[in-house]
Design a protein around this motif. Structure first.
Motif, PDB file in Angstrom:
ATOM      1  N   ASP A 114       0.826  -1.207   0.000  1.00 13.51           N
ATOM      2  CA  ASP A 114       0.000   0.000   0.000  1.00 13.51           C
ATOM      3  C   ASP A 114       0.860   1.258   0.000  1.00 13.51           C
ATOM      4  OD1 ASP A 114      -1.872  -1.976   0.423  1.00 13.51           O
ATOM      5  OD2 ASP A 114      -3.057  -0.777   1.817  1.00 13.51           O
ATOM      6  N   GLU A 115       0.307   2.318  -0.566  1.00 15.23           N
ATOM      7  CA  GLU A 115       0.932   3.634  -0.493  1.00 15.23           C
ATOM      8  C   GLU A 115      -0.168   4.682  -0.409  1.00 15.23           C
ATOM      9  OE1 GLU A 115       3.403   6.721  -3.338  1.00 15.23           O
ATOM     10  OE2 GLU A 115       3.881   4.588  -3.451  1.00 15.23           O
ATOM     11  N   ILE A 116      -0.032   5.586   0.527  1.00 13.57           N
ATOM     12  CA  ILE A 116      -0.998   6.666   0.702  1.00 13.57           C
ATOM     13  C   ILE A 116      -0.279   8.001   0.537  1.00 13.57           C
ATOM     14  CG2 ILE A 116      -2.527   7.866   2.319  1.00 13.57           C
ATOM     15  CD1 ILE A 116      -3.104   5.177   3.610  1.00 13.57           C
ATOM     16  N   THR A 117      -0.807   8.857  -0.314  1.00 17.63           N
ATOM     17  CA  THR A 117      -0.285  10.219  -0.419  1.00 17.63           C
ATOM     18  C   THR A 117      -1.403  11.190  -0.058  1.00 17.63           C
ATOM     19  OG1 THR A 117      -0.812  10.335  -2.778  1.00 17.63           O
ATOM     20  CG2 THR A 117       1.414   9.664  -2.180  1.00 17.63           C
ATOM     21  N   GLU A 118      -1.020  12.260   0.590  1.00 16.16           N
ATOM     22  CA  GLU A 118      -1.982  13.260   1.055  1.00 16.16           C
ATOM     23  C   GLU A 118      -1.337  14.628   0.907  1.00 16.16           C
ATOM     24  OE1 GLU A 118      -5.136  13.494   4.733  1.00 16.16           O
ATOM     25  OE2 GLU A 118      -3.181  12.601   5.082  1.00 16.16           O
ATOM     26  N   ASN A 139      -3.368  36.315   6.420  1.00 17.97           N
ATOM     27  CA  ASN A 139      -3.589  37.093   7.643  1.00 17.97           C
ATOM     28  C   ASN A 139      -3.308  36.271   8.897  1.00 17.97           C
ATOM     29  OD1 ASN A 139      -4.369  39.397   6.193  1.00 17.97           O
ATOM     30  ND2 ASN A 139      -6.532  38.811   6.196  1.00 17.97           N
ATOM     31  N   GLY A 140      -2.226  35.499   8.855  1.00 16.47           N
ATOM     32  CA  GLY A 140      -1.826  34.722  10.017  1.00 16.47           C
ATOM     33  C   GLY A 140      -2.607  33.448  10.247  1.00 16.47           C
ATOM     34  N   THR A 141      -3.435  33.060   9.285  1.00 12.94           N
ATOM     35  CA  THR A 141      -4.207  31.825   9.412  1.00 12.94           C
ATOM     36  C   THR A 141      -3.990  30.946   8.182  1.00 12.94           C
ATOM     37  OG1 THR A 141      -6.185  32.793   8.385  1.00 12.94           O
ATOM     38  CG2 THR A 141      -5.988  32.972  10.780  1.00 12.94           C
ATOM     39  N   ILE A 142      -4.250  29.658   8.328  1.00  9.66           N
ATOM     40  CA  ILE A 142      -4.111  28.715   7.228  1.00  9.66           C
ATOM     41  C   ILE A 142      -5.397  28.715   6.397  1.00  9.66           C
ATOM     42  CG2 ILE A 142      -3.731  26.310   6.581  1.00  9.66           C
ATOM     43  CD1 ILE A 142      -1.311  27.664   7.828  1.00  9.66           C
ATOM     44  N   ARG A 143      -5.253  28.941   5.100  1.00 12.62           N
ATOM     45  CA  ARG A 143      -6.408  28.937   4.198  1.00 12.62           C
ATOM     46  C   ARG A 143      -6.155  27.942   3.066  1.00 12.62           C
ATOM     47  NH1 ARG A 143      -9.553  34.267   2.171  1.00 12.62           N
ATOM     48  NH2 ARG A 143     -10.429  33.980   4.257  1.00 12.62           N
ATOM     49  N   PRO A 144      -6.686  26.718   3.178  1.00 10.68           N
ATOM     50  CA  PRO A 144      -6.456  25.714   2.127  1.00 10.68           C
ATOM     51  C   PRO A 144      -7.198  26.050   0.839  1.00 10.68           C
ATOM     52  CG  PRO A 144      -8.025  24.885   3.736  1.00 10.68           C
ATOM     53  CD  PRO A 144      -7.505  26.194   4.272  1.00 10.68           C
ATOM     54  N   LYS A 145      -6.598  25.668  -0.290  1.00  9.54           N
ATOM     55  CA  LYS A 145      -7.239  25.833  -1.597  1.00  9.54           C
ATOM     56  C   LYS A 145      -7.647  24.484  -2.188  1.00  9.54           C
ATOM     57  CE  LYS A 145      -4.631  30.030  -2.780  1.00  9.54           C
ATOM     58  NZ  LYS A 145      -3.635  30.628  -3.730  1.00  9.54           N
ATOM     59  N   THR A 146      -6.750  23.497  -2.035  1.00  8.33           N
ATOM     60  CA  THR A 146      -7.009  22.169  -2.588  1.00  8.33           C
ATOM     61  C   THR A 146      -6.474  21.101  -1.647  1.00  8.33           C
ATOM     62  OG1 THR A 146      -6.791  23.022  -4.845  1.00  8.33           O
ATOM     63  CG2 THR A 146      -6.666  20.640  -4.572  1.00  8.33           C
ATOM     64  N   TYR A 147      -7.271  20.052  -1.460  1.00 12.32           N
ATOM     65  CA  TYR A 147      -6.850  18.892  -0.684  1.00 12.32           C
ATOM     66  C   TYR A 147      -6.906  17.671  -1.588  1.00 12.32           C
ATOM     67  CZ  TYR A 147      -7.174  14.934   2.531  1.00 12.32           C
ATOM     68  OH  TYR A 147      -6.995  13.722   3.162  1.00 12.32           O
ATOM     69  N   LEU A 148      -5.836  16.846  -1.559  1.00 11.71           N
ATOM     70  CA  LEU A 148      -5.768  15.655  -2.400  1.00 11.71           C
ATOM     71  C   LEU A 148      -5.388  14.448  -1.545  1.00 11.71           C
ATOM     72  CD1 LEU A 148      -3.672  17.226  -5.309  1.00 11.71           C
ATOM     73  CD2 LEU A 148      -6.139  16.809  -5.330  1.00 11.71           C
ATOM     74  N   TYR A 149      -6.075  13.330  -1.775  1.00 15.85           N
ATOM     75  CA  TYR A 149      -5.797  12.087  -1.069  1.00 15.85           C
ATOM     76  C   TYR A 149      -5.832  10.943  -2.071  1.00 15.85           C
ATOM     77  CZ  TYR A 149      -6.767   7.935   1.778  1.00 15.85           C
ATOM     78  OH  TYR A 149      -6.747   6.684   2.334  1.00 15.85           O
ATOM     79  N   HIS A 150      -4.822  10.068  -2.018  1.00 13.57           N
ATOM     80  CA  HIS A 150      -4.765   8.945  -2.945  1.00 13.57           C
ATOM     81  C   HIS A 150      -4.252   7.711  -2.209  1.00 13.57           C
ATOM     82  CE1 HIS A 150      -3.189   7.151  -7.007  1.00 13.57           C
ATOM     83  NE2 HIS A 150      -4.256   6.534  -6.555  1.00 13.57           N
ATOM     84  N   HIS A 151      -5.081   6.681  -2.164  1.00 11.60           N
ATOM     85  CA  HIS A 151      -4.680   5.407  -1.572  1.00 11.60           C
ATOM     86  C   HIS A 151      -4.418   4.432  -2.710  1.00 11.60           C
ATOM     87  CE1 HIS A 151      -5.423   2.158   1.748  1.00 11.60           C
ATOM     88  NE2 HIS A 151      -4.335   1.934   1.042  1.00 11.60           N
ATOM     89  N   LYS A 152      -3.141   4.160  -2.971  1.00 10.38           N
ATOM     90  CA  LYS A 152      -2.761   3.250  -4.042  1.00 10.38           C
ATOM     91  C   LYS A 152      -2.708   1.820  -3.501  1.00 10.38           C
ATOM     92  CE  LYS A 152       0.189   6.750  -6.216  1.00 10.38           C
ATOM     93  NZ  LYS A 152       1.573   7.080  -6.630  1.00 10.38           N
TER      94      LYS A 152
END
Length: 242
Positions: A80-84, A92-105
């Motif tokens: 197995d291999e998992i990438t995230e 402004n001092g905070t985390i603002r995600p644009k894209t989230y990717l998850y792949h379980h090979k």
């Protein structure tokens, strides 16, 4: 078997510590780029390794990436291999995600998930296995992996109790982090002082504990997750500061 639940983004996700040089945060972000490796075990049985890296640009854009692979005897039975990955910006001092990717090979039932964040409309669009849905989100919403960065930033600013809304599986989930004292943690990188943090989800009892070291900009040195009668542990092996 390694599943997504074994990575606390889990670290997490997921998710770092041996330093031979002084820490220096990137200007305006409060974060330090790094590449780190963890061991992943369950009840003292080695399952695999987790490699986590953080890249930052001068404008505050970030890429937070993790790769988990089976090792040792486990790799003889499962390959197995998992990438995230979380991509976004420190805004402004905070985390603002644009894209989230998850792949379980894996050979059977490989899985891909993506989430796109539209901050103008304040909506998150989730895509998984040829299905898609969208939902309204608060302005401080994180993805499952970027919440680690949000926690690290909050601790560096003096917070010891934190609530984070996370877009996950087409739902908005609530994570609560509470400081529970300081401990010395033994790792392959040496013994370090760390703040013990208890994590709970959607008002359930805590099932995860994180240890983050103030000596190293509050990066996690250990993450433990209790799953029924078994415990999964992610423990630092090494880190390189970039």
């Amino acid at each position: 078997m390694i599943t997504r639940r074994h990575i606390p983004h889990l670290l997490w996700a997921g998710l770092m510590l041996l330093a031979s040089t002084p820490l220096c945060s990137s200007p305006g972000t409060g974060l330090t780029p790094f590449s780190a490796e963890y061991s992943l075990s369950r009840d003292n049985t080695l399952l695999g390794k987790v490699i986590i890296s953080l890249e930052l640009t001068p404008t505050g854009d970030y890429q937070y990436h993790a790769r988990t692979v089976t090792t040792g005897l486990v790799s003889l039975f499962r390959d197995d291999e998992i990438t995230e990955q979380s991509i976004g910006q420190v805004h402004n001092g905070t985390i603002r995600p644009k894209t989230y990717l998850y792949h379980h090979k894996r050979k059977e039932k490989p899985r891909k998930v993506s989430i796109d964040f539209n901050w103008r409309s304040k909506r998150a669009t989730n895509r998984s296995n040829n299905t898609s849905w969208s939902m309204k989100i608060p302005g401080d919403t994180q993805d499952k992996f970027s919440q680690q960065l949000a926690l690290m930033l909050a601790l560096s600013k003096g917070s010891r109790n934190l609530s984070i809304s996370v877009a996950d599986g087409g739902k908005l989930k609530s994570y609560r982090y509470s400081a529970d004292g300081n401990e010395r943690i033994e790792t392959a990188a040496g013994t370090v002082s760390a703040v013990r943090i208890e994590r709970s989800k959607d008002n359930r009892p805590s099932d995860s504990t994180l240890w983050l070291s103030p000596e190293f900009n509050y990066l996690p040195v250990k993450i433990a997750k209790q799953k029924k009668d078994q415990q999964v542990i992610m423990l630092l092996n090494s880190v390189t500061w970039n």
